[in-house]
Design a protein around this motif. Structure first.
Motif, PDB file in Angstrom:
ATOM      1  N   GLU A  77       0.820  -1.209   0.000  1.00 41.64           N
ATOM      2  CA  GLU A  77       0.000   0.000   0.000  1.00 41.64           C
ATOM      3  C   GLU A  77       0.858   1.265   0.000  1.00 41.64           C
ATOM      4  N   ALA A  81       0.703   4.009  -3.143  1.00 44.96           N
ATOM      5  CA  ALA A  81       0.312   5.400  -2.914  1.00 44.96           C
ATOM      6  C   ALA A  81       1.409   6.362  -3.369  1.00 44.96           C
ATOM      7  N   THR A  84       1.998   6.326  -7.249  1.00 42.33           N
ATOM      8  CA  THR A  84       0.875   6.911  -7.987  1.00 42.33           C
ATOM      9  C   THR A  84       1.039   8.424  -8.048  1.00 42.33           C
ATOM     10  N   VAL A 169       1.474   4.929   5.711  1.00 41.99           N
ATOM     11  CA  VAL A 169       1.343   5.590   4.418  1.00 41.99           C
ATOM     12  C   VAL A 169       1.152   7.088   4.651  1.00 41.99           C
ATOM     13  N   ARG A 173      -3.919   7.688  -0.175  1.00 39.81           N
ATOM     14  CA  ARG A 173      -4.099   6.241  -0.334  1.00 39.81           C
ATOM     15  C   ARG A 173      -4.710   5.896  -1.691  1.00 39.81           C
ATOM     16  N   VAL A 174      -4.282   4.746  -2.205  1.00 35.60           N
ATOM     17  CA  VAL A 174      -4.800   4.179  -3.428  1.00 35.60           C
ATOM     18  C   VAL A 174      -5.204   2.757  -3.089  1.00 35.60           C
TER      19      VAL A 174
END
Length: 177
Positions: A77, A81, A84, A169, A173-174
């Protein structure tokens, strides 16, 4: 909660100059670098690899697309994130980054690179001659093929660091797919 110290003031003195460079590059110190700073050798390795690949011939956009594909595959994760955001900063659209996350792209060259990178991870680098022929047929040369491999290795390193250490993170967030 991270499983390791994230306080840069407690990081070894040998990590401090690199942390300063990272702070200047990002305008902040991302949690991943805070965690890795506990080992000056690991921090130097990671930061140097990012710098070297940033000067490569693949370009930042493709490097970030490879990173999100591998992050999604490895269920990282943090890296999903971070990369991206970095991919969009490198000129990729949100749609291109979402496609890359699942190993897809609209252009043949990017699609071939993502397919190859994911196959390297899935098959532990047990590649065939046909895999290399596919890359060459869309325009990749030997230098670029080796750079794809280097991106794969760096991203496995960062994925495993962040997953194992449970790095919080600190990017938008993605969702993993």
């Amino acid at each position: 909660m991270s499983r390791i110290n994230l306080d840069t003031q407690l990081a070894p003195q040998a990590s401090q100059p690199l942390l300063t460079q990272i702070q200047q590059a990002f305008g902040t110190t991302p949690n991943m670098f805070k965690a890795v700073a506990n080992s000056p050798a690991a921090l130097q390795s990671m930061w140097s690899a990012f710098a070297a690949l940033g000067k490569g011939t693949l370009g930042a956009k493709l490097g970030e697309q490879i990173a999100v594909a591998i992050a999604n595959l490895n269920r990282c994760e943090y890296c999903l994130a971070a990369h991206t955001v970095l991919g969009q900063n490198a000129g990729a659209s949100a749609a291109e980054m979402a496609e890359a996350q699942i190993g897809k792209a609209t252009d043949d060259k990017t699609a071939a690179a993502l397919t190859f990178a994911l196959k390297v991870v899935n098959q532990r680098a047990q590649m065939t001659d046909a895999d290399f022929t596919t890359l060459r047929n869309v325009g990749f040369n030997d230098q670029q093929i080796v750079e794809i491999m280097a991106h794969v290795a760096l991203n496995i390193f960062t994925n495993y660091i962040n997953i194992a250490l449970d790095t919080p993170v600190d990017f938008p967030r993605v969702e993993l797919i």
